[in-house]
Design a protein around this motif. Structure first.
Motif, short mmCIF file in Angstrom:
data_model
loop_
_atom_site.label_atom_id
_atom_site.label_comp_id
_atom_site.label_asym_id
_atom_site.label_seq_id
_atom_site.Cartn_x
_atom_site.Cartn_y
_atom_site.Cartn_z
N GLU A 40 0.83 -1.19 0.00
CA GLU A 40 0.00 0.00 0.00
C GLU A 40 0.87 1.25 0.00
O GLU A 40 2.03 1.22 0.43
CB GLU A 40 -0.91 0.03 1.24
N SER A 41 0.28 2.34 -0.44
CA SER A 41 0.92 3.64 -0.29
C SER A 41 0.90 4.03 1.18
O SER A 41 -0.10 3.82 1.88
CB SER A 41 0.18 4.69 -1.12
N VAL A 42 1.99 4.58 1.65
CA VAL A 42 2.06 5.02 3.05
C VAL A 42 0.94 6.01 3.35
O VAL A 42 0.34 5.99 4.43
CB VAL A 42 3.43 5.65 3.33
N ASP A 43 0.62 6.87 2.40
CA ASP A 43 -0.41 7.89 2.61
C ASP A 43 -1.80 7.29 2.78
O ASP A 43 -2.70 7.97 3.30
CB ASP A 43 -0.43 8.88 1.44
N GLU A 44 -2.00 6.04 2.33
CA GLU A 44 -3.30 5.41 2.42
C GLU A 44 -3.51 4.64 3.71
O GLU A 44 -4.60 4.13 3.96
CB GLU A 44 -3.52 4.48 1.22
N VAL A 45 -2.47 4.53 4.52
CA VAL A 45 -2.58 3.81 5.79
C VAL A 45 -2.84 4.82 6.89
O VAL A 45 -2.01 5.70 7.16
CB VAL A 45 -1.29 3.01 6.09
N ASP A 84 -2.98 4.70 10.17
CA ASP A 84 -2.10 4.71 11.33
C ASP A 84 -1.14 3.54 11.21
O ASP A 84 -1.52 2.37 11.42
CB ASP A 84 -2.94 4.59 12.62
N LEU A 85 0.10 3.82 10.90
CA LEU A 85 1.09 2.75 10.69
C LEU A 85 1.42 2.00 11.98
O LEU A 85 1.97 0.90 11.93
CB LEU A 85 2.37 3.34 10.10
N THR A 86 1.08 2.59 13.14
CA THR A 86 1.35 1.90 14.40
C THR A 86 0.32 0.81 14.68
O THR A 86 0.52 0.00 15.59
CB THR A 86 1.37 2.88 15.58
N ARG A 87 -0.78 0.79 13.93
CA ARG A 87 -1.84 -0.19 14.19
C ARG A 87 -1.85 -1.32 13.17
O ARG A 87 -2.79 -2.11 13.11
CB ARG A 87 -3.21 0.51 14.17
N HIS A 116 8.65 -1.00 5.44
CA HIS A 116 8.73 -0.09 4.31
C HIS A 116 9.51 -0.72 3.16
O HIS A 116 10.58 -1.29 3.36
CB HIS A 116 9.41 1.21 4.73
N LEU A 117 8.95 -0.62 1.95
CA LEU A 117 9.71 -0.94 0.75
C LEU A 117 10.57 0.26 0.36
O LEU A 117 11.65 0.11 -0.18
CB LEU A 117 8.77 -1.31 -0.40
N ASN A 118 10.04 1.43 0.63
CA ASN A 118 10.77 2.70 0.51
C ASN A 118 9.96 3.74 1.27
O ASN A 118 9.05 3.38 2.02
CB ASN A 118 11.00 3.09 -0.97
N ALA A 119 10.26 5.01 1.07
CA ALA A 119 9.56 6.05 1.82
C ALA A 119 8.09 6.16 1.44
O ALA A 119 7.28 6.67 2.23
CB ALA A 119 10.26 7.39 1.62
#
Length: 291
Positions: A109-114, A116-119, A124-127
């Motif tokens: 997934e895109s980081v922006d679509e998650v 809360d990454l803590t849940r 990471h594949l990259n930033a």
């Protein structure tokens, strides 16, 4: 001299465990349940009117609470019990790696679509992109993975192995504005995971490949094997931007890493141009290919 035997007092539990148990009891009561804790504190049993008694594992919750500030605990406990109730009908115990292990998969997934990454559990594949751990189709929670006798990285490796064993991508040779690319498509949202063994699908040159990820089910790649790669960056970037899916960016897959090739589409004097700012290592490859 006389000796009096004194009963050994039970060891005192850490205050953090006691406080967490108090929160669990309060939340359970608010949900209409009475809870009974196991002697070792590893689980609790919820009982309510007309509801079959249900055991909730706590090992992972305690580990997650230990990593968080106390002000986060009420929400953490509420979510844990709510999730346990919502998944009570699952045919497997997600806290048991023997049961959950064969069902582990990945989702990119895109980081922006998650939210809360803590849940979630992932890496990471990259930033810009994250590879998330799933059981079947649903995301794994940190409290569930915290019950397993292996670290998160090992659990993700198990999921990657499952993806490789269970699915093979469909391969097509297509063209984007005259530039040949290979499109790889899968049934599950783990297409980018297959980059690790891209050589099983097509020859991979020593300098790697360009890759775009229009959605979690698809990867488009072009070999880095000649100066034509410059035109390929343009074609792939425009295609990725039009799809509006997982990521509009172009990446370089090389030596097991997915590196961003920053390419901005800009409008100047009524004309659309692509401004590319490659990472230094890739820029050196372009310079070599141009000779």
């Amino acid at each position: 001299m006389s000796f009096f035997r004194r009963d050994r007092e039970p060891p005192r539990r850490p205050i953090e465990d006691v406080d967490l148990d108090s929160l669990l009891g309060l939340v359970a009561d608010s949900l209409g349940f009475v809870c009974e804790f196991a002697r070792d504190g590893a689980s609790l049993t919820l009982r309510g009117d007309g509801v079959t008694a249900m055991v909730v594992k706590l090992t992972g919750l305690r580990r997650e609470a230990g990593r968080r500030a106390r002000e986060d605990w009420p929400v953490l406990v509420s979510e844990h019990l709510a999730h346990a109730l919502a998944t009570a009908d699952e045919r497997y115990d997600a806290c048991d790696l023997d049961q959950a292990g064969p069902l582990l998969r990945t989702r990119v997934e895109s980081v922006d679509e998650v939210a809360d990454l803590t849940r979630v559990v992932g890496r990471h594949l990259n930033a810009d992109l994250v590879e998330l751990l799933t059981i079947g189709t649903r995301l794994v929670r940190p409290e569930e993975a915290g019950c397993w006798p292996v670290p998160t990285a090992r659990a993700l490796d198990l999921a990657v192995a499952n993806v490789r064993r269970e699915e093979r991508l469909r391969t097509e040779n297509i063209e984007l504005g005259g530039t040949p690319v290979t499109r790889l498509t899968g049934r599950g949202p783990s297409a980018a995971t297959h980059l690790r063994w891209l050589g099983d699908y097509r020859p991979v040159p020593a300098d790697g490949v360009l890759a775009v990820l229009p959605d979690p089910y698809t990867v488009l790649v072009h070999p880095v094997d000649g100066i034509g790669v410059v035109r390929a960056i343009e074609r792939l970037r425009v295609h990725a931007a039009r799809t509006g899916g997982l990521s509009p960016q172009v990446y370089w897959w090389h030596a097991g890493r997915l590196t961003l090739i920053k390419a901005d589409i800009v409008l100047q004097r009524g004309q659309t141009r692509l401004v590319v700012a490659p990472p230094p290592e890739f820029a050196r490859i372009l310079a070599r290919l141009a000779v």
